[in-house]
Design a protein around this motif. Structure first.
Motif: not given
Length: 331
Positions: A242-257
Motif C-alpha cells: 500500500i505504501a509503495a503504490i500510494c507513494h508512486h501515485m502521489n509522487t509520479d502521478h499526482a495529476a492523475d490522482t
C-alpha cells in the motif's frame, strides 16, 4: 497502552494523593481495555486478544502501530510547547519520546515509503484532534494525555512488546517502540512520575479536569481499538505494498490522482489530491476542496486480492474520470 492502573489496582477510597485518585478513577476504563478483564464476555477477539494469543497478523500489527504514530506525534508536539512550562514542564521527559522509535519500526515493517501508506482512521483523527485542542494552551491537557500513554507503555505495554517479539520474531526493529533504553528502572521512573503528579501545582478544579481528560483519553483509545478490531484480517494487501503504490501515485502521478478525485471521486472542485490507501474493495483518497481536505472512497469494479490487479483498476478509474470530466467541459 493507556496508563498503568492494571499493575497497581484501584486506589484506597478517600486518599488525597493525586496519583492515587487518578488510578482509582481510571480503574474501570483500564479494565474495559484489558482482554483478560472479563473472560466470559461475548465479544470478538480484538487487537490485544489476538496479539496475546498469537493470532494477530504482522500486517494488522503494523496497522495498529501506524495509528499510534499519529497519537504520539500529537503528544510530542505538545511536549515541545510545554517543555519550559512551570506546570507541565516537569512531565516532559526526552527519554519517553516514542515518535523516533515508531518511525524506525514503520520503516522496518513497511519500507522507506512508509509515510505514504498510513492515514489516521476517523477514530484516530478524533483522538488527535482532542489532544491538539486540549493541549493547545492548557498544561493539564498535556499532563493528562502524556500520563495516559507513557505510563501505560512502561507498564502493561511491556507485555505487548514481548508478545510482538515472540509472535513475529522481532529483535529490535519492529518492536523498538516498547524499548525505553534510557530508563534503567521503569519502577523507579514511575514512582518519580507519580511523585511529580502528587506535587503538581494545579488548583483542585484543574485536577478534576485532568482526571476527566484521562478518562476521555481512555475512551478515545478504546474507539481506535474498536475501529481496528472491525477490520482485522480484512485487507489482503500488505502495508508495504500500500505504501509503495500510494507513494508512486502521489509522487509520479499526482495529476492523475487529482483527476480521479475530480471525476469518479465526485469532487470536481478538488485543488490537490493524494492517495491514502486501499483494500480489496476500493481505494481511499484525500482531496483539498475549498481549502479543506476531504476523504474520498472509490470502489473497485470487482474485489481485488493481488498487487498486479491494482494498476489496471487505477488506470480504469483515471480513464473513466478523464472521460467524465471532458464530457462535463463539453457541456
Amino acid at each position: 497502552m493507556p496508563a498503568e492502573t492494571a499493575a497497581n489496582g484501584p486506589a484506597d477510597a478517600g486518599t488525597a494523593l493525586f496519583s492515587a485518585r487518578i488510578r482509582e478513577a481510571s480503574w474501570s476504563r483500564h479494565q474495559g481495555l484489558d482482554p483478560s478483564a472479563d473472560p466470559d464476555a461475548a465479544k470478538a477477539p480484538g487487537v490485544f486478544d489476538r496479539l496475546f494469543d498469537g493470532s494477530l497478523s504482522v500486517d494488522d500489527y503494523t496497522r495498529w502501530h501506524a495509528q499510534q504514530y499519529f497519537v504520539y506525534e500529537a503528544i510530542e508536539a505538545a511536549a515541545v510547547r510545554f517543555a519550559d512550562d512551570p506546570v507541565a514542564g516537569p512531565f516532559v521527559f526526552p527519554e519517553l519520546a516514542r515518535v523516533p522509535a515508531i518511525e524506525a519500526d514503520l520503516k522496518f515493517l513497511m519500507g522507506p515509503k512508509w509515510r505514504s501508506g498510513i492515514e489516521p482512521l476517523p477514530a484516530t483523527k478524533a483522538y488527535v484532534d482532542r489532544i491538539d485542542e486540549v493541549s493547545a494552551d492548557w498544561p493539564g491537557g498535556y499532563i493528562a494525555h502524556a500520563y495516559t500513554r507513557y505510563l501505560g507503555d512502561l507498564s502493561g505495554g511491556q507485555a505487548f512488546g514481548k508478545a510482538a517479539r515472540r509472535n513475529f520474531g522481532f529483535e529490535d526493529d519492529g518492536a523498538s517502540f516498547y524499548v525505553f533504553a534510557d530508563i534503567k528502572s521503569p519502577k523507579v521512573f514511575k514512582e518519580e512520575y507519580r511523585a511529580r503528579l502528587d506535587a503538581v501545582d494545579l488548583p483542585e478544579a484543574d485536577k478534576v479536569r485532568v482526571i476527566e481528560e484521562i478518562l476521555l483519553a481512555y475512551d478515545h483509545n478504546g474507539a481506535v481499538l474498536d475501529a481496528l478490531g472491525k477490520v482485522l484480517g480484512r485487507n489482503p494487501f500488505e502495508p508495504k505494498v500500500i505504501a509503495a503504490i500510494c507513494h508512486h501515485m502521489n509522487t509520479d502521478h499526482a495529476a492523475d490522482t487529482l483527476v480521479i478525485c475530480q471525476g469518479v471521486g465526485g469532487q470536481s472542485g478538488a485543488e490537490t489530491a493524494r492517495m491514502t490507501g486501499f483494500d480489496g474493495d476500493g481505494a481511499d483518497f484525500a482531496a483539498v476542496v475549498d481549502g479543506t481536505e476531504v476523504p474520498i472512497r472509490v470502489d473497485w469494479a470487482a474485489p481485488l486480492s493481488e498487487r498486479a490487479e491494482v494498476r489496471p483498476e487505477i488506470v480504469r478509474l483515471f480513464t473513466e474520470s478523464k472521460s467524465s470530466l471532458s464530457l462535463g467541459d463539453a457541456r
